[in-house]
Motif scaffolding. Structure first.
Motif, PDB file in Angstrom:
ATOM      1  N   VAL A 167       0.764  -1.122  -0.013  1.00 25.57           N
ATOM      2  CA  VAL A 167       0.018  -0.320  -0.178  1.00 25.57           C
ATOM      3  C   VAL A 167       0.678   1.370  -0.119  1.00 25.57           C
ATOM      4  CG1 VAL A 167      -1.561   1.466   1.232  1.00 25.57           C
ATOM      5  CG2 VAL A 167      -2.132  -1.156   1.011  1.00 25.57           C
ATOM      6  N   GLY A 168       2.107   1.251   1.296  1.00 22.48           N
ATOM      7  CA  GLY A 168       3.267   2.251   0.661  1.00 22.48           C
ATOM      8  C   GLY A 168       3.325   2.163  -0.332  1.00 22.48           C
ATOM      9  N   GLY A 169       4.129   2.010  -1.805  1.00 20.09           N
ATOM     10  CA  GLY A 169       4.020   1.986  -2.944  1.00 20.09           C
ATOM     11  C   GLY A 169       3.285   2.566  -3.746  1.00 20.09           C
ATOM     12  N   TYR A 170       1.971   1.972  -4.140  1.00 20.34           N
ATOM     13  CA  TYR A 170       0.986   2.360  -3.839  1.00 20.34           C
ATOM     14  C   TYR A 170       0.418   3.625  -3.982  1.00 20.34           C
ATOM     15  CZ  TYR A 170      -3.716   1.142  -6.712  1.00 20.34           C
ATOM     16  OH  TYR A 170      -4.499   1.096  -7.395  1.00 20.34           O
ATOM     17  N   LEU A 171      -0.080   3.973  -3.022  1.00 19.02           N
ATOM     18  CA  LEU A 171      -0.329   5.173  -2.454  1.00 19.02           C
ATOM     19  C   LEU A 171       0.833   6.207  -3.093  1.00 19.02           C
ATOM     20  CD1 LEU A 171      -1.696   5.280   1.053  1.00 19.02           C
ATOM     21  CD2 LEU A 171      -2.756   5.342  -0.917  1.00 19.02           C
ATOM     22  N   ASP A 172       1.936   6.119  -3.216  1.00 13.77           N
ATOM     23  CA  ASP A 172       3.053   7.239  -3.724  1.00 13.77           C
ATOM     24  C   ASP A 172       2.761   7.553  -5.320  1.00 13.77           C
ATOM     25  OD1 ASP A 172       4.160   8.678  -1.375  1.00 13.77           O
ATOM     26  OD2 ASP A 172       5.637   7.165  -1.776  1.00 13.77           O
ATOM     27  N   ALA A 173       2.850   6.426  -5.697  1.00 11.58           N
ATOM     28  CA  ALA A 173       2.582   6.258  -7.140  1.00 11.58           C
ATOM     29  C   ALA A 173       1.020   7.127  -7.282  1.00 11.58           C
ATOM     30  CB  ALA A 173       2.631   4.597  -7.686  1.00 11.58           C
ATOM     31  N   TYR A 174       0.464   7.020  -6.661  1.00  8.04           N
ATOM     32  CA  TYR A 174      -0.352   7.331  -6.879  1.00  8.04           C
ATOM     33  C   TYR A 174      -1.370   8.704  -6.521  1.00  8.04           C
ATOM     34  CZ  TYR A 174      -5.725   9.052  -6.161  1.00  8.04           C
ATOM     35  OH  TYR A 174      -6.636   9.792  -6.087  1.00  8.04           O
ATOM     36  N   THR A 175      -0.513   9.408  -5.937  1.00  4.46           N
ATOM     37  CA  THR A 175      -0.439  11.217  -5.804  1.00  4.46           C
ATOM     38  C   THR A 175       0.583  11.723  -6.756  1.00  4.46           C
ATOM     39  OG1 THR A 175       1.378  10.776  -3.882  1.00  4.46           O
ATOM     40  CG2 THR A 175      -0.931  11.193  -3.014  1.00  4.46           C
ATOM     41  N   TYR A 176       1.480  10.723  -6.975  1.00  4.21           N
ATOM     42  CA  TYR A 176       2.437  11.090  -7.760  1.00  4.21           C
ATOM     43  C   TYR A 176       1.471  11.302  -9.486  1.00  4.21           C
ATOM     44  CZ  TYR A 176       6.398  12.274 -10.835  1.00  4.21           C
ATOM     45  OH  TYR A 176       7.517  12.310 -11.971  1.00  4.21           O
ATOM     46  N   PHE A 177       1.321  10.702  -9.468  1.00  3.94           N
ATOM     47  CA  PHE A 177       0.380  10.812 -11.031  1.00  3.94           C
ATOM     48  C   PHE A 177      -0.638  11.087 -11.006  1.00  3.94           C
ATOM     49  CE2 PHE A 177       3.822   7.261 -11.711  1.00  3.94           C
ATOM     50  CZ  PHE A 177       4.008   7.577 -13.039  1.00  3.94           C
ATOM     51  N   GLU A 178      -1.783  10.679 -10.003  1.00  3.06           N
ATOM     52  CA  GLU A 178      -2.790  12.035 -10.291  1.00  3.06           C
ATOM     53  C   GLU A 178      -3.329  12.564  -9.247  1.00  3.06           C
ATOM     54  OE1 GLU A 178      -5.798  10.065 -11.469  1.00  3.06           O
ATOM     55  OE2 GLU A 178      -4.288   8.705 -12.633  1.00  3.06           O
ATOM     56  N   ARG A 179      -2.300  12.763  -8.418  1.00  3.18           N
ATOM     57  CA  ARG A 179      -2.899  13.712  -7.029  1.00  3.18           C
ATOM     58  C   ARG A 179      -1.642  15.335  -7.714  1.00  3.18           C
ATOM     59  NH1 ARG A 179      -7.698  14.647  -6.407  1.00  3.18           N
ATOM     60  NH2 ARG A 179      -8.753  12.057  -5.449  1.00  3.18           N
ATOM     61  N   GLY A 180      -1.145  14.677  -8.891  1.00  3.57           N
ATOM     62  CA  GLY A 180       0.182  16.387  -8.621  1.00  3.57           C
ATOM     63  C   GLY A 180       1.230  16.531  -8.627  1.00  3.57           C
ATOM     64  N   ALA A 220      -8.373   4.972  -8.540  1.00  7.43           N
ATOM     65  CA  ALA A 220      -7.035   4.122  -8.568  1.00  7.43           C
ATOM     66  C   ALA A 220      -7.072   3.930  -6.762  1.00  7.43           C
ATOM     67  CB  ALA A 220      -6.511   4.115  -9.390  1.00  7.43           C
ATOM     68  N   VAL A 221      -7.305   5.155  -6.202  1.00  6.63           N
ATOM     69  CA  VAL A 221      -6.530   4.274  -4.710  1.00  6.63           C
ATOM     70  C   VAL A 221      -7.242   3.850  -3.876  1.00  6.63           C
ATOM     71  CG1 VAL A 221      -8.051   6.264  -3.663  1.00  6.63           C
ATOM     72  CG2 VAL A 221      -5.943   6.121  -2.881  1.00  6.63           C
ATOM     73  N   TRP A 222      -8.650   3.153  -4.431  1.00  2.00           N
ATOM     74  CA  TRP A 222      -9.811   1.943  -3.811  1.00  2.00           C
ATOM     75  C   TRP A 222      -9.504   0.708  -4.034  1.00  2.00           C
ATOM     76  CZ3 TRP A 222     -14.604   4.596  -6.569  1.00  2.00           C
ATOM     77  CH2 TRP A 222     -15.157   5.245  -6.176  1.00  2.00           C
ATOM     78  N   PRO A 223      -8.333   0.698  -4.988  1.00  2.00           N
ATOM     79  CA  PRO A 223      -7.715  -0.979  -4.668  1.00  2.00           C
ATOM     80  C   PRO A 223      -7.049  -0.893  -2.725  1.00  2.00           C
ATOM     81  CG  PRO A 223      -7.680  -0.615  -6.352  1.00  2.00           C
ATOM     82  CD  PRO A 223      -8.600   0.856  -6.077  1.00  2.00           C
ATOM     83  N   ALA A 224      -6.449   0.264  -3.176  1.00  2.00           N
ATOM     84  CA  ALA A 224      -5.562   0.647  -1.216  1.00  2.00           C
ATOM     85  C   ALA A 224      -6.669   0.185  -0.092  1.00  2.00           C
ATOM     86  CB  ALA A 224      -4.453   1.777  -1.707  1.00  2.00           C
ATOM     87  N   VAL A 225      -7.638   0.552  -0.394  1.00  2.00           N
ATOM     88  CA  VAL A 225      -8.694   0.671   0.852  1.00  2.00           C
ATOM     89  C   VAL A 225      -8.705  -1.292   1.489  1.00  2.00           C
ATOM     90  CG1 VAL A 225     -11.106   0.836   1.511  1.00  2.00           C
ATOM     91  CG2 VAL A 225      -9.864   2.404   0.428  1.00  2.00           C
ATOM     92  N   VAL A 226      -9.131  -1.727  -0.530  1.00  2.00           N
ATOM     93  CA  VAL A 226      -9.451  -2.775   0.116  1.00  2.00           C
ATOM     94  C   VAL A 226      -7.641  -4.497   0.565  1.00  2.00           C
ATOM     95  CG1 VAL A 226      -9.545  -5.649  -1.843  1.00  2.00           C
ATOM     96  CG2 VAL A 226     -10.576  -3.310  -2.013  1.00  2.00           C
ATOM     97  N   LEU A 227      -6.737  -3.193   0.734  1.00  2.00           N
ATOM     98  CA  LEU A 227      -5.702  -4.343   0.772  1.00  2.00           C
ATOM     99  C   LEU A 227      -5.536  -3.943   2.532  1.00  2.00           C
ATOM    100  CD1 LEU A 227      -3.031  -3.559  -1.799  1.00  2.00           C
ATOM    101  CD2 LEU A 227      -4.028  -5.457  -1.403  1.00  2.00           C
ATOM    102  N   GLY A 256       4.628  -2.535  -5.593  1.00  2.00           N
ATOM    103  CA  GLY A 256       3.198  -1.457  -4.684  1.00  2.00           C
ATOM    104  C   GLY A 256       3.161  -0.070  -5.836  1.00  2.00           C
ATOM    105  N   ALA A 257       3.954   0.788  -6.139  1.00  2.00           N
ATOM    106  CA  ALA A 257       4.757   1.581  -7.109  1.00  2.00           C
ATOM    107  C   ALA A 257       4.231   1.217  -8.679  1.00  2.00           C
ATOM    108  CB  ALA A 257       6.207   2.048  -6.638  1.00  2.00           C
ATOM    109  N   PHE A 258       5.168   0.200  -8.938  1.00  2.00           N
ATOM    110  CA  PHE A 258       3.985  -0.200 -10.301  1.00  2.00           C
ATOM    111  C   PHE A 258       2.993  -0.929 -10.192  1.00  2.00           C
ATOM    112  CE2 PHE A 258       3.198  -4.234 -12.667  1.00  2.00           C
ATOM    113  CZ  PHE A 258       4.435  -4.399 -13.817  1.00  2.00           C
ATOM    114  N   LEU A 259       2.174  -1.121  -9.107  1.00  2.00           N
ATOM    115  CA  LEU A 259       0.973  -1.314  -9.325  1.00  2.00           C
ATOM    116  C   LEU A 259      -0.015  -0.774  -9.330  1.00  2.00           C
ATOM    117  CD1 LEU A 259       0.329  -4.933  -7.405  1.00  2.00           C
ATOM    118  CD2 LEU A 259       0.146  -5.345  -9.758  1.00  2.00           C
TER     119      LEU A 259
END
Length: 235
Positions: free
Chosen positions: A26-39, A207-214, A192-195
């Motif tokens: 989740v940690g890697g996933y969220l960094d990718a999410y905020t980087y690509f989707e949130r500026g 795209a943040v919602w799969p992190a909620v599932v994890l 996580g960053a890749f996914l």
């Protein structure tokens, strides 16, 4: 057999490696999410935001200050909230600290998935992610006797190199295995960053919602193991 039972029942469920790997993913996933989707903001690891804030300051780009300063402040607030929650629940002898943090994180990230894209909205989303990431960082620190960071990788990389060097230097297999443990954590963060990158290309802000599932799976594991341990103690 009795000693094995005692050792197993003494383990804190949230220290199990399954939980560590899920939270690191989740940690890697969220960094990718905020980087690509949130500026282009790293909401988990604040070092990048501090550096970007310094660069924006040097360039006189005042319009970018808040984009980096707000997540830093939200991260600090999340740390404070996690400490306060830990103090509150500990005083009342409630074993709900880690699960409470995971539930708060799930709720926060679920809300982020509803926040529209756009500069002003992204600031809000990044603040929420930074806040809940800080709570995770402060609460989940030790797994299987090792200090493991699930929201960033610099400390884990240092521990990997230390253990690997000392393991080969002293021909100590235990240290080499410790190094491999940290290597798997680093690889998991990278996965996580890749996914996160791939899913962002499909789901955009949601795209943040799969992190909620994890996180939900991690909370379920903690709950199941806690019940299992309580049953073992009673027997």
């Amino acid at each position: 057999m009795a000693s094995q039972h005692t050792e197993e029942s003494a383990l804190v469920p949230s220290q199990r490696m399954r939980v560590a790997y899920l939270l690191t993913l989740v940690g890697g996933y969220l960094d990718a999410y905020t980087y690509f989707e949130r500026g282009g903001v790293f909401a988990n690891a604040q070092t990048g935001n501090i550096v970007k804030l310094g660069i924006a300051w040097a360039e006189g780009a005042s319009d970018r200050y808040l984009s980096y300063l707000l997540p830093i402040c939200a991260f600090a607030a999340g740390l404070m909230c996690a400490l306060a929650l830990k103090e509150y629940l500990t005083r009342r002898k409630l074993r709900l600290i880690r699960r409470s943090v995971l539930v708060a994180e799930m709720v926060g990230l679920a809300i982020v998935g509803l926040v529209p894209l756009g500069d002003q909205y992204d600031k809000l989303a990044n603040c929420i992610v930074s806040f809940v990431a800080a709570m995770q960082y402060e609460t989940f620190t030790t797994f299987r006797g090792e200090v493991i960071v699930t929201t960033m990788s610099t400390g884990n990389l240092r521990k990997f190199v230390d253990a690997l060097f000392l393991g080969f230097l002293h021909q100590d297999m235990e240290r080499i295995l410790r190094a491999l443990l940290y290597l798997t954590i680093i690889v998991t963060f990278t996965m996580g960053a890749f996914l996160g990158t791939r899913v962002c290309g499909v789901l955009d802000r949601a795209a943040v919602w799969p992190a909620v599932v994890l996180l939900g799976i991690a909370a379920a594991i903690i709950t199941i193991l806690r019940k299992r341990n309580l049953s073992a103690e009673r027997s």
